[in-house]
Design an enzyme around this catalytic site. Sequence first.
Site, PDB file in Angstrom:
ATOM      1  N   LYS A 160       0.857  -1.183   0.000  1.00  0.00           N
ATOM      2  CA  LYS A 160       0.000   0.000   0.000  1.00  0.00           C
ATOM      3  C   LYS A 160       0.898   1.241   0.000  1.00  0.00           C
ATOM      4  O   LYS A 160       1.769   1.387   0.850  1.00  0.00           O
ATOM      5  CB  LYS A 160      -0.894   0.022   1.243  1.00  0.00           C
ATOM      6  CG  LYS A 160      -1.948  -1.066   1.289  1.00  0.00           C
ATOM      7  CD  LYS A 160      -2.799  -0.934   2.539  1.00  0.00           C
ATOM      8  CE  LYS A 160      -3.782  -2.082   2.672  1.00  0.00           C
ATOM      9  NZ  LYS A 160      -4.869  -2.013   1.678  1.00  0.00           N
TER      10      LYS A 160
ATOM     11  N   ARG B 147      -9.595 -12.412   2.230  1.00  0.00           N
ATOM     12  CA  ARG B 147     -10.352 -13.591   1.790  1.00  0.00           C
ATOM     13  C   ARG B 147      -9.517 -14.866   1.977  1.00  0.00           C
ATOM     14  O   ARG B 147     -10.055 -15.931   2.236  1.00  0.00           O
ATOM     15  CB  ARG B 147     -10.779 -13.417   0.339  1.00  0.00           C
ATOM     16  CG  ARG B 147      -9.664 -13.346  -0.676  1.00  0.00           C
ATOM     17  CD  ARG B 147     -10.064 -12.653  -1.965  1.00  0.00           C
ATOM     18  NE  ARG B 147     -10.250 -11.223  -1.750  1.00  0.00           N
ATOM     19  CZ  ARG B 147     -10.527 -10.355  -2.730  1.00  0.00           C
ATOM     20  NH1 ARG B 147     -10.647 -10.788  -3.975  1.00  0.00           N
ATOM     21  NH2 ARG B 147     -10.692  -9.078  -2.470  1.00  0.00           N
TER      22      ARG B 147
END
Length: 517
Positions: free
Chosen positions: A276, A351
């Site tokens: 990020k 996930r």
Amino acid sequence: MSFPNPVGLSSFDQLSQEPSFDALIIVSSTIGFSHHEGIDAQIRNAAKTDHRVGKEIVFLHSDDCPGHRLIHAPTADLTRDVADVRDFGDAAKQAIEMAKNAGAVNPVIAVEGLPKHESFQEALSVAYLSACQSLWKPLEGREVVGEEKLEPVKTIGLLDPDNRLDINYLAAVESGRRLARDLCGTEPERMAPPKFAEYCEDAFKGSDVKVTVESDRADLEQKYPLLAAVARASQSVTRHQPRVVHLTYEGEGPIEQTLMFVGKAVTYDTGGADLKVGGHMAGMSRDKGGAAAVAGFMKTVAELKPKGIKVIGAIGAVRNSIGADCFVADEIITAHSGKRVRIGNTDAEGRLVMCDLLSHCRAQATNEANSQLFTIATLTGHAALTAGPYTIFVENAPARNNKLASNLQASGEIWGDCAEISRPRREDWKIIRPRSEADDLLSSNNGASVSVARGHQFPMTFLSVASGLDEHGQYSDKPLPYCHIDIAGSGVESGDWQHDKPTAAPVIALAGHFLKG
């Protein structure tokens, strides 16, 4: 772990018998107060000379009120089509802060001008829960400065002349929400995976919730290979090593319903190899809000001890670190279900953390009574972009046939924990389809979810396929209702993930539907 205890009051006259109360907060859509002629007259007289009364929050001195403190907090216009019970909660938040700043430690809340529509029936409860939300202070601050100083309000009286309130229920819900806020809102070292697990263990000591924690690296790699891959770069730092936390409650009597929750606790998300950048890493210690909500709901269950229900929580607590041993895009990892997963982007780690836990739940669910499965996560920026500050329920066909999401949504509307509903579509399967014979599915595209059509729906599809749940659809021999709950938009109050208060969504909606009978 304290919070303002709710105290039910069946009449205004009780206040004279309880000298500890020291302020009256009237949350109202009107001007006046039906429970006391003198206070009613004072508010109406004040409105003649102060045009703020009924339009904005005001503080009045009153000899008829406990502590001589009277706070009138108007709601928004409730005749609007978009008005809902949160209007009472919003006013209560402002009022409780004014009461606290004025020195009150045991205020009383009353509501006036309730619309007759059933969607406002829990306005007083919502006012209490909203006030508690406003009063909460971060765990790190409480530990250093002290709870007594930061959270001086001890009780909140609730004027309930119809005796509608279930005080024990409200206290149980707020107990769960407080645990969820603490777990979500605490910085990444204080609540690294081992300490996250320890905090859960402490929270459930002496309760009917059994807690077990898995930490052995070889076991995690064998049982939860996708989770272990995300945690790989963190293994070299002892205080960052992963944990899997299991929470189990089994109520008395024959079990008629089984709820299974999987929560994402990425205690810090660097993005991994797909780092990020551009300031987007700030606030990523809150990427554990889904698991925090699971623990919070379990805390409420522990307090209420419902009969005939089994509740299972599975939490994957990991740090998505970057380093020489971090997992990378293009890796192919065989999940617990046997599905070969090609990694598309390491910043789509949530996930992966939940998938194998969900697969274990799927295997167990076929042997449990009336199973319903959930994943809860701060999963996608797309959810926040799509629904703003609302939770999104994405349900499979068996859940939709049981009206699972619509029932949860209806509960949330009554209790002020609102949500939107979505569903997987055939396009979602195309996004995760295998591109060669080397793998069975792709974990994600390689772009930001906010720039991808159906960016919050297709991750639910990945979870369903990679965990093996898609084999338990509506036409299978053993259909399993499954609902993915994305709280990326609702997990904090107004979108500032570094500074805003965690909301504990969707604990209120879950409790209202499953525990408030």
